[in-house]
Design an enzyme around this catalytic site. Structure first.
Site, PDB file in Angstrom:
ATOM      1  N   ARG A  51       9.707  34.153  66.403  1.00  0.00           N
ATOM      2  CA  ARG A  51      10.451  35.081  65.558  1.00  0.00           C
ATOM      3  C   ARG A  51      11.431  34.330  64.662  1.00  0.00           C
ATOM      4  O   ARG A  51      11.961  33.292  65.032  1.00  0.00           O
ATOM      5  CB  ARG A  51      11.246  36.051  66.426  1.00  0.00           C
ATOM      6  N   ASP A  53      14.954  35.623  62.431  1.00  0.00           N
ATOM      7  CA  ASP A  53      15.828  36.783  62.277  1.00  0.00           C
ATOM      8  C   ASP A  53      15.786  37.338  60.862  1.00  0.00           C
ATOM      9  O   ASP A  53      15.314  36.678  59.931  1.00  0.00           O
ATOM     10  CB  ASP A  53      17.277  36.398  62.593  1.00  0.00           C
ATOM     11  N   ARG A 197      21.562  28.699  64.520  1.00  0.00           N
ATOM     12  CA  ARG A 197      22.734  29.164  63.786  1.00  0.00           C
ATOM     13  C   ARG A 197      24.019  28.878  64.562  1.00  0.00           C
ATOM     14  O   ARG A 197      25.056  28.526  63.965  1.00  0.00           O
ATOM     15  CB  ARG A 197      22.591  30.653  63.477  1.00  0.00           C
TER      16      ARG A 197
END
Length: 264
Positions: A51, A53, A197
């Site tokens: 995935r 975001d 992040r």
């Protein structure tokens, strides 16, 4: 049955991430599945390497798709691309052995995060960089990165509480600067929800002096999310490359910094 490996680029600005969702059609996986299915005339499933975001970009996402019949690779790079929105593009398509799965077969990934430290946001980069107009000590960030490199329990560096295992291997973190652009490159076996992040935010805090480089060891030791840094915004993050050969990830572990550069 034929299995194809797709390499995909997308601008994540207007998409709600990679993974299909029941409440929105604005996901990259969802658009790809609908488009390929329409082009073929029957439904298919497109599986990504992982995935990304909402707002995160990719220049080297990998996906796999299994078709009931044969198709030339240029079916994807030609016909399907012509039907896709302009901010999603299939860069390459290869026929591979059945059993290949973009996520399950992956052995490592490389991400890059871009930070603009100029006084004002760059006109052309503003959608793809985090504007952070502060002086950064690159040596302090590189020192902090050394503590994060290796195999650790990164429970304090994810915002997801129900991970089966939070142990990951980061084989290299590289910090470089060119003019006002600071680039962080992360290479490793895999990364959890928000992990890159949070790693970036932690290094930025070390770069501004808000934390010492050594403080990251405490975040690793305690596994406490509050001991790690803030999550840098999604817009500066790019998935650059996914590796499927064990020799690539092993070379990174033996000699950090010599890993493949990915797709420019």
């Amino acid at each position: 049955m034929r299995t194809y490996k797709l390499t995909i680029a997308y601008d994540g600005t207007r998409w709600q991430g990679w993974q299909r969702q029941a409440l929105t059609e604005r996901t990259v996986q969802g658009v790809l599945e609908r488009t390929v299915s329409e082009a073929l005339g029957y439904p298919v499933e497109v599986n990504g390497s992982g995935r990304t975001d909402a707002g995160v970009h990719a220049s080297g996402q990998t996906a796999s798709v299994v078709l009931s019949g044969a198709a030339e690779p240029d079916f994807f790079t030609g016909k399907v691309n012509a039907m896709l929105p302009e901010d999603i593009r299939i860069l390459d398509a290869q026929l591979v052995k059945n059993g290949f799965h973009a996520r399950k077969s992956a052995v490592g990934k490389a991400y890059e995060y871009y930070v603009d430290v100029g006084e004002r946001p760059d006109v052309f980069r503003r959608r793809y960089c985090y504007h952070f107009p502060y002086h950064l000590d690159l040596n302090a960030m590189r020192k902090a990165a050394e503590y994060l490199t290796g195999t650790h329990d990164f429970a304090g560096f994810t915002d997801k509480r129900d991970e089966t295992s939070t142990k990951r291997t980061i084989c290299a973190i590289m910090v470089s600067r060119r003019d006002h652009l600071v680039t962080f490159r992360f290479e490793g076996s895999g990364f959890m929800y928000h992990m890159v992040r949070i790693l970036t935010g932690t290094l930025l805090e070390a770069g501004t002096g808000r934390r010492t480089p050594e403080s990251v060891r405490e975040a690793l030791r305690t596994k406490n999310r509050e001991q790690a840094g803030f999550p840098a915004p999604a817009r500066g993050l790019f998935l650059k490359e996914v590796w499927y050969e064990k020799t690539d990830i092993m070379e990174c572990k033996r000699n950090p910094g010599v890993c493949p550069e990915g797709i420019p």
